[in-house]
Design a protein around this motif. Sequence first.
Motif, PDB file in Angstrom:
ATOM      1  N   VAL A 176      11.123  -1.860   2.837  1.00 54.60           N
ATOM      2  CA  VAL A 176      10.807  -2.617   1.614  1.00 54.60           C
ATOM      3  C   VAL A 176       9.546  -3.464   1.774  1.00 54.60           C
ATOM      4  CG1 VAL A 176      13.107  -2.721   0.527  1.00 54.60           C
ATOM      5  CG2 VAL A 176      12.515  -4.403   2.288  1.00 54.60           C
ATOM      6  N   GLN A 177       9.298  -3.932   2.985  1.00 49.06           N
ATOM      7  CA  GLN A 177       8.136  -4.809   3.201  1.00 49.06           C
ATOM      8  C   GLN A 177       6.885  -4.029   3.627  1.00 49.06           C
ATOM      9  OE1 GLN A 177       8.538  -7.648   6.438  1.00 49.06           O
ATOM     10  NE2 GLN A 177       7.327  -9.157   5.318  1.00 49.06           N
ATOM     11  N   TYR A 178       7.070  -3.017   4.478  1.00 45.27           N
ATOM     12  CA  TYR A 178       5.921  -2.276   5.033  1.00 45.27           C
ATOM     13  C   TYR A 178       5.675  -1.002   4.234  1.00 45.27           C
ATOM     14  CZ  TYR A 178       5.049  -5.541   8.704  1.00 45.27           C
ATOM     15  OH  TYR A 178       4.688  -6.675   9.371  1.00 45.27           O
ATOM     16  N   ARG A 179       4.540  -0.950   3.530  1.00 48.53           N
ATOM     17  CA  ARG A 179       4.282   0.095   2.542  1.00 48.53           C
ATOM     18  C   ARG A 179       3.062   0.968   2.840  1.00 48.53           C
ATOM     19  NH1 ARG A 179       6.891  -1.124  -2.269  1.00 48.53           N
ATOM     20  NH2 ARG A 179       8.618  -2.549  -1.813  1.00 48.53           N
ATOM     21  N   ALA A 181       3.011   3.783   4.029  1.00 46.15           N
ATOM     22  CA  ALA A 181       3.335   5.167   3.642  1.00 46.15           C
ATOM     23  C   ALA A 181       3.078   5.412   2.154  1.00 46.15           C
ATOM     24  CB  ALA A 181       4.787   5.484   3.984  1.00 46.15           C
ATOM     25  N   GLU A 182       3.209   4.355   1.352  1.00 46.37           N
ATOM     26  CA  GLU A 182       2.897   4.503  -0.079  1.00 46.37           C
ATOM     27  C   GLU A 182       1.382   4.378  -0.290  1.00 46.37           C
ATOM     28  OE1 GLU A 182       5.111   1.492  -2.181  1.00 46.37           O
ATOM     29  OE2 GLU A 182       7.046   2.395  -1.698  1.00 46.37           O
ATOM     30  N   ALA A 183       0.804   3.352   0.344  1.00 49.56           N
ATOM     31  CA  ALA A 183      -0.617   3.070   0.128  1.00 49.56           C
ATOM     32  C   ALA A 183      -1.489   4.248   0.548  1.00 49.56           C
ATOM     33  CB  ALA A 183      -1.015   1.815   0.899  1.00 49.56           C
ATOM     34  N   LYS A 184      -1.089   4.939   1.642  1.00 52.62           N
ATOM     35  CA  LYS A 184      -1.898   6.065   2.135  1.00 52.62           C
ATOM     36  C   LYS A 184      -1.312   7.402   1.700  1.00 52.62           C
ATOM     37  CE  LYS A 184      -4.100   3.295   5.604  1.00 52.62           C
ATOM     38  NZ  LYS A 184      -4.000   2.797   6.982  1.00 52.62           N
ATOM     39  N   ARG A 185      -0.421   7.345   0.730  1.00 51.57           N
ATOM     40  CA  ARG A 185       0.104   8.519   0.019  1.00 51.57           C
ATOM     41  C   ARG A 185       0.886   9.509   0.914  1.00 51.57           C
ATOM     42  NH1 ARG A 185      -1.048   8.208  -4.952  1.00 51.57           N
ATOM     43  NH2 ARG A 185      -0.526  10.375  -5.406  1.00 51.57           N
ATOM     44  N   VAL A 186       1.471   8.999   1.990  1.00 54.01           N
ATOM     45  CA  VAL A 186       2.329   9.849   2.821  1.00 54.01           C
ATOM     46  C   VAL A 186       3.559  10.277   2.022  1.00 54.01           C
ATOM     47  CG1 VAL A 186       3.889   9.817   4.829  1.00 54.01           C
ATOM     48  CG2 VAL A 186       1.579   8.865   5.008  1.00 54.01           C
ATOM     49  N   ILE A 270      12.032  -3.107  -6.811  1.00 50.74           N
ATOM     50  CA  ILE A 270      11.781  -3.403  -5.384  1.00 50.74           C
ATOM     51  C   ILE A 270      10.402  -2.861  -5.000  1.00 50.74           C
ATOM     52  CG2 ILE A 270      12.513  -2.959  -3.007  1.00 50.74           C
ATOM     53  CD1 ILE A 270      15.422  -2.906  -4.005  1.00 50.74           C
ATOM     54  N   ARG A 271      10.093  -1.644  -5.484  1.00 48.12           N
ATOM     55  CA  ARG A 271       8.783  -1.073  -5.136  1.00 48.12           C
ATOM     56  C   ARG A 271       7.648  -1.989  -5.610  1.00 48.12           C
ATOM     57  NH1 ARG A 271       8.451   3.873  -3.857  1.00 48.12           N
ATOM     58  NH2 ARG A 271      10.006   4.600  -5.334  1.00 48.12           N
ATOM     59  N   ASP A 272       7.775  -2.472  -6.848  1.00 50.45           N
ATOM     60  CA  ASP A 272       6.662  -3.230  -7.437  1.00 50.45           C
ATOM     61  C   ASP A 272       6.705  -4.718  -7.105  1.00 50.45           C
ATOM     62  OD1 ASP A 272       5.889  -0.864  -8.560  1.00 50.45           O
ATOM     63  OD2 ASP A 272       6.842  -1.248 -10.500  1.00 50.45           O
ATOM     64  N   ASP A 273       7.899  -5.298  -7.127  1.00 56.14           N
ATOM     65  CA  ASP A 273       7.975  -6.762  -7.122  1.00 56.14           C
ATOM     66  C   ASP A 273       8.327  -7.374  -5.770  1.00 56.14           C
ATOM     67  OD1 ASP A 273       7.477  -6.404  -9.763  1.00 56.14           O
ATOM     68  OD2 ASP A 273       9.522  -6.835 -10.461  1.00 56.14           O
ATOM     69  N   TYR A 274       8.615  -6.540  -4.759  1.00 58.78           N
ATOM     70  CA  TYR A 274       8.944  -7.132  -3.459  1.00 58.78           C
ATOM     71  C   TYR A 274       7.730  -7.963  -3.022  1.00 58.78           C
ATOM     72  CZ  TYR A 274      11.027  -7.647   1.121  1.00 58.78           C
ATOM     73  OH  TYR A 274      11.595  -8.180   2.247  1.00 58.78           O
ATOM     74  N   PRO A 275       7.957  -9.226  -2.641  1.00 58.99           N
ATOM     75  CA  PRO A 275       6.801 -10.084  -2.353  1.00 58.99           C
ATOM     76  C   PRO A 275       6.200  -9.833  -0.965  1.00 58.99           C
ATOM     77  CG  PRO A 275       8.848 -11.292  -2.043  1.00 58.99           C
ATOM     78  CD  PRO A 275       9.243  -9.908  -2.491  1.00 58.99           C
ATOM     79  N   ASP A 276       4.956 -10.190  -0.810  1.00 58.33           N
ATOM     80  CA  ASP A 276       4.300 -10.213   0.500  1.00 58.33           C
ATOM     81  C   ASP A 276       4.376  -8.857   1.207  1.00 58.33           C
ATOM     82  OD1 ASP A 276       2.906 -11.358   2.531  1.00 58.33           O
ATOM     83  OD2 ASP A 276       4.669 -12.155   3.564  1.00 58.33           O
ATOM     84  N   LYS A 277       4.048  -7.796   0.446  1.00 55.84           N
ATOM     85  CA  LYS A 277       4.100  -6.456   1.043  1.00 55.84           C
ATOM     86  C   LYS A 277       2.936  -6.287   2.035  1.00 55.84           C
ATOM     87  CE  LYS A 277       4.356  -4.266  -3.089  1.00 55.84           C
ATOM     88  NZ  LYS A 277       5.012  -4.871  -4.252  1.00 55.84           N
TER      89      LYS A 277
END
Length: 294
Positions: A176-179, A181-186, A270-277
């Motif tokens: 939920v915090q470490y993204r 994989a989303e940012a680099k489109r994995v 959770i994807r959008d609003d989880y803080p301090d990603k």
Amino acid sequence: MNIPIKKLTSGFELPVYGLGLWQMGGKTEIDRTNDEADIAAIDAAIKAGVRHIDTAESYGAGHAEELLAKALEHNDRSQLIIASKVSAWNQTYDGVLRSFEATLNRLGTDYLDLYLLHRYPEVGIDIKDTMRAMDKLVARGVVKNIGVCNMTPHRFDETQRHSRNKLVCNQVHYNVQYREAEAKRVLQHAQANDVMVVAWRPVQKGLLPNTPLMSELSTKYAKTPTQIAINWLTSQSNVVTIAKTTSLEHLQENLGALDFTMTTADIERIRDDYPDKRYVSDAVPLDYAADTPA
Ligand SMILES: NC(=O)c1ccc[n+]([C@@H]2O[C@H](COP(=O)([O-])OP(=O)(O)OC[C@H]3O[C@@H](n4cnc5c(N)ncnc54)[C@H](OP(=O)(O)O)[C@@H]3O)[C@@H](O)[C@H]2O)c1
């Protein structure tokens, strides 16, 4: 419990939750201090229904594989999906074959369900040679499936081009915090290409902050914030996860994350609003070895 299974179009399947052995038997060096507790924890996980067990030649300098071998003595190996990894510095053609034999010997088994590149090979090692060796292990029937860890889509595609066998998974730091994989489109790449994302460090070592959003969803679903965090991963297509625990209490909590369904709206909140990603792993950033001189 019967842990739910995710199946790719190719037929490859993994349970949505598995056990990771990092820090059992030591970190980068052998530590035998907790052997008995570690073997008991692996055994307890298997008895509780865990079938996917993830280790590596580097975990405890091979000792994690020896601990798993001890636990296998009391369990039916054929029911398990055992994954191990070859380190970036051992990924020459001969190096892969040597590492694999050593892994099998430590595990006391005659095949692996899943053999992974721990990272992209170190500078100076040609990925073509690495994949030639991985393909040879599949051809010999001693490795059922191959995959990678910690690769961007670009590196994944390059690695795939040099293999005759489909890469079934990319194991990456994702929670939920470490993204990253989303940012680099994995994640998106895996979903589009019939690849499993195996999310490592799903509970961020038990250090995920307890945010108001997670508290709210914890109340709504009558689940702990940790269970919400694990469920968030496994509710996404092509994503399964592996956590390390030697605590029976944590094992039960983590397995309790798999028996409920969140609404799509909550998953996306959770994807959008989880803080301090965080958009880069604090442990193993994607393509780490490729960017790091030998
Ligand atoms: N491919 C790679 O480069 C790579 C990198 C890192 C990890 N991995 C794999 O992924 C697996 C999981 O990642 P990880 O071990 O780094 O992180 P993790 O599973 O997120 O965290 C493990 C830590 O969290 C604790 N924990 C587990 N469940 C908990 C719960 N319900 N509540 C509170 N604390 C809890 C464990 O302590 P207790 O033992 O006390 O429960 C342990 O200290 C590894 O074991 C390894 O197999 C792969």
